[in-house]
Design an enzyme around this catalytic site. Structure first.
Site, PDB file in Angstrom:
ATOM      1  CD1 TRP A 184      -2.669   1.803   0.547  1.00 23.09           C
ATOM      2  CD2 TRP A 184      -1.262   2.496   2.145  1.00 23.09           C
ATOM      3  NE1 TRP A 184      -2.988   3.111   0.866  1.00 23.09           N
ATOM      4  CE2 TRP A 184      -2.141   3.547   1.835  1.00 23.09           C
ATOM      5  CE3 TRP A 184      -0.274   2.699   3.118  1.00 23.09           C
ATOM      6  CZ2 TRP A 184      -2.075   4.800   2.463  1.00 23.09           C
ATOM      7  CZ3 TRP A 184      -0.209   3.944   3.749  1.00 23.09           C
ATOM      8  CH2 TRP A 184      -1.105   4.972   3.424  1.00 23.09           C
ATOM      9  CD  GLU A 225      -4.608  -1.302   2.443  1.00 17.74           C
ATOM     10  OE1 GLU A 225      -3.404  -1.425   2.746  1.00 17.74           O
ATOM     11  OE2 GLU A 225      -5.483  -0.966   3.263  1.00 17.74           O
ATOM     12  CE  LYS A 227      -6.434   6.131   2.635  1.00 19.44           C
ATOM     13  NZ  LYS A 227      -5.580   6.218   3.808  1.00 19.44           N
ATOM     14  CG  ASP A 259      -8.536  -0.536   4.990  1.00 19.24           C
ATOM     15  OD1 ASP A 259      -9.603  -0.012   5.382  1.00 19.24           O
ATOM     16  OD2 ASP A 259      -7.470  -0.451   5.636  1.00 19.24           O
ATOM     17  CG  HIS A 262      -8.677   2.121   2.151  1.00 17.15           C
ATOM     18  ND1 HIS A 262      -7.428   1.645   1.877  1.00 17.15           N
ATOM     19  CD2 HIS A 262      -8.593   2.677   3.380  1.00 17.15           C
ATOM     20  CE1 HIS A 262      -6.620   1.877   2.903  1.00 17.15           C
ATOM     21  NE2 HIS A 262      -7.320   2.499   3.830  1.00 17.15           N
ATOM     22  CG  HIS A 286      -5.854  -4.016   5.864  1.00 15.83           C
ATOM     23  ND1 HIS A 286      -4.983  -3.003   5.562  1.00 15.83           N
ATOM     24  CD2 HIS A 286      -5.089  -5.129   6.071  1.00 15.83           C
ATOM     25  CE1 HIS A 286      -3.745  -3.474   5.575  1.00 15.83           C
ATOM     26  NE2 HIS A 286      -3.790  -4.755   5.876  1.00 15.83           N
ATOM     27  CG  ASP A 294      -8.903   5.161   5.885  1.00 14.44           C
ATOM     28  OD1 ASP A 294      -9.346   4.114   6.377  1.00 14.44           O
ATOM     29  OD2 ASP A 294      -7.707   5.332   5.577  1.00 14.44           O
ATOM     30  CG  ASP A 296      -7.517   3.396   9.864  1.00 14.82           C
ATOM     31  OD1 ASP A 296      -7.714   2.225   9.531  1.00 14.82           O
ATOM     32  OD2 ASP A 296      -7.067   4.256   9.088  1.00 14.82           O
ATOM     33  CG  ASP A 326      -5.061  -1.027   8.728  1.00 13.31           C
ATOM     34  OD1 ASP A 326      -4.397  -0.481   9.630  1.00 13.31           O
ATOM     35  OD2 ASP A 326      -5.068  -0.604   7.553  1.00 13.31           O
TER      36      ASP A 326
HETATM   37  C1  RNT Z   1      -3.747   3.116   5.069  1.00 12.52           C
HETATM   38  C2  RNT Z   1      -3.861   1.659   4.829  1.00 12.52           C
HETATM   39  C3  RNT Z   1      -2.717   0.831   5.309  1.00 12.52           C
HETATM   40  C4  RNT Z   1      -2.205   1.263   6.654  1.00 12.52           C
HETATM   41  C5  RNT Z   1      -1.232   0.310   7.301  1.00 12.52           C
HETATM   42  C6  RNT Z   1      -0.502   0.946   8.431  1.00 12.52           C
HETATM   43  O1  RNT Z   1      -4.888   3.810   4.812  1.00 12.52           O
HETATM   44  O2  RNT Z   1      -5.045   1.190   5.381  1.00 12.52           O
HETATM   45  O3  RNT Z   1      -3.065  -0.487   5.283  1.00 12.52           O
HETATM   46  O4  RNT Z   1      -3.251   1.480   7.559  1.00 12.52           O
HETATM   47  O5  RNT Z   1      -0.414  -0.216   6.356  1.00 12.52           O
HETATM   48 ZN    ZN Z   2      -5.355  -0.907   5.419  1.00  5.90          ZN
END
Ligand code: RNT
Ligand code: ZN
Length: 418
Positions: A184, A225, A227, A259, A262, A286, A294, A296, A326
């Protein structure tokens, strides 16, 4: 009724709709979920002292974050003792552990810089997943890494990616468990670019160069990955959904990684899982909790997490989907953040395993949709908590909130002294 009796009653009730809770508990014990090391130190890592970059951000400064490899391992160990189920360790390259005088830049990383992590993983009978770190580093040039127009920058990050493949293979060989290696980058632009395709062509070429590093496809599972945007990268990301999905689809052995933070806010990854499973032998996830963006946040036992678990389980895809967590919340106790997220995902998997999917699918196929709604709603109040309690008891961890006493004690005795 005591908890054993409640479990026996629940077992009987689930049994009546064709769910074997004994088989469920045995299955759940063996589903690996990858636990991300980066919740413990706000994605700081050990190899640099600069800010977190790449369009991701931690907010909050709750005291007691891990500052050293030993502290991070101690904290993870504490958190893992509060979670039922099978764990895998998820590391970022920035968590390399150097002996004094041994420090190298990311393009020169070697397996030996992760030997202590292997020891830690072996101690806890875990496999390891890995992530090259394409952010928080002085060689991120104008916000770009693998897609940079600057050859030197690009070459540095390609070397980093190759080094990470070698390290991933080492992890797999040492632990006997395949290593999922996720690519990523936060590459992108804040405002409207003049060229959207050029960076993507360079990104494509860079990943291909990384993958030209010979490796055993059974041992290393490279992922890409996607986004949709990042902070300061609002208008354009190089690794968009279409880019990464197409890359994975056209490169043998490369997995798409989704993820759930994303995508556009009304899109759901739960619906994308069965779409991808029609085409890919294996995919990776993720699991996070996006709050308006996003962000988290810590994963909870919420509707979308349950739905994600359901799609994996009812499509018989537990062997085909690599599940990782994640998220990174710096505003609350980090041990608790780990535990709540992991326990929530376990609950979601348990809920999915306790769903009589064959029966529900039959209702759908026979177009008995009224009955399907009735059944789906009734299932929500089935005694899942009693099965959870028994599962936790068999895993030797607290089923109720009493695990938090441990966190409070650890905070007082360990975290507060940092
Ligand atoms: C970032 C991605 C990625 C990170 C990690 C730390 O938006 O989700 O996966 O969160 O690699
Ligand atoms: Zn991620």
């Amino acid at each position: 009724m005591n908890s054993r009796e409640r479990y026996e009653a629940a077992k009987e009730q689930y049994g009546r709709i064709g769910v074997d809770t004994e088989a469920v508990i045995e299955r759940l014990k063996n589903i690996p979920v990858s636990l991300h090391c980066w919740q413990g130190d706000d994605v700081k890592g050990f190899d640099q002292d600069g800010p977190l970059t790449g369009g991701i951000q931690t907010t909050g400064n709750y005291p007691g974050k891990a500052r050293t490899p030993q502290e991070l391992m101690d904290d993870m160990e504490k958190a893992m003792s509060l979670m039922p189920g099978k764990k895998k360790l998820n590391l970022h390259a920035s968590y390399a552990i150097f002996e004094p005088g041994e420090a190298v830049d990311r393009d020169r990383l070697e397996p030996k810089h992760f030997a202590k992590w292997v020891e830690f993983a072996k101690k806890h009978d875990m496999g390891i997943d890995f992530n090259p770190t394409f952010f928080s580093h002085e060689k991120v040039k104008d916000g770009l890494t693998l897609s940079s127009p600057d050859e030197e920058t690009r070459a540095f990050w390609i070397e980093h990616g190759k080094a990470c493949i070698r390290i991933s293979e080492y992890f797999a060989k040492e632990t006997g468990v395949p290593c999922v290696m996720n690519i990523w980058t936060g590459d992108g632009y804040k405002d409207i670019p003049a060229d959207r395709m050029g960076p993507r062509l360079r990104y494509k070429d860079s990943i291909e160069q990384i993958l030209s590093q010979p490796y055993d496809k059974k041992l290393v599972k490279p992922c890409v990955e996607s986004k949709v945007f990042g902070i300061g990268v609002e208008s354009y990301t190089v690794g968009s959904a279409e880019f990464t999905l197409s890359f994975a689809a056209t490169h043998d052995g490369v997995l798409p990684l989704m993820d759930n933070g994303h995508y556009h806010p009304t899109e759901v990854v739960s619906d994308k899982i069965p779409a991808l499973l029609c085409f890919f032998p294996e995919i990776a996830l993720h699991v996070t909790r996006p709050v308006r963006w996003d962000s988290d946040h810590v994963v909870l036992f919420d509707d979308e997490t349950k739905e994600i678990a359901k799609e994996i389980v009812r499509n018989d895809a537990l062997e085909r989907v690599y599940i990782a967590l994640d998220y990174f919340d710096a505003s609350i106790n980090r041990i608790s953040a780990w535990a709540v997220g992991f326990r929530s995902l376990q609950k979601a998997l348990l809920s999915a395993l306790c769903t009589p999917s064959a029966m529900l699918k039959a209702l759908q196929d026979e177009n008995r949709l009224t009955e399907l709604m009735v059944m789906q709603e009734e299932l929500k109040l089935y005694p899942l908590g009693d099965v959870w309690e028994e599962y936790c008891r068999r895993c030797g961890v607290a089923a109720d909130q009493s695990w938090f006493d441990e966190v409070k004690k650890y905070e007082k005795e360990v975290l507060a002294l940092r």
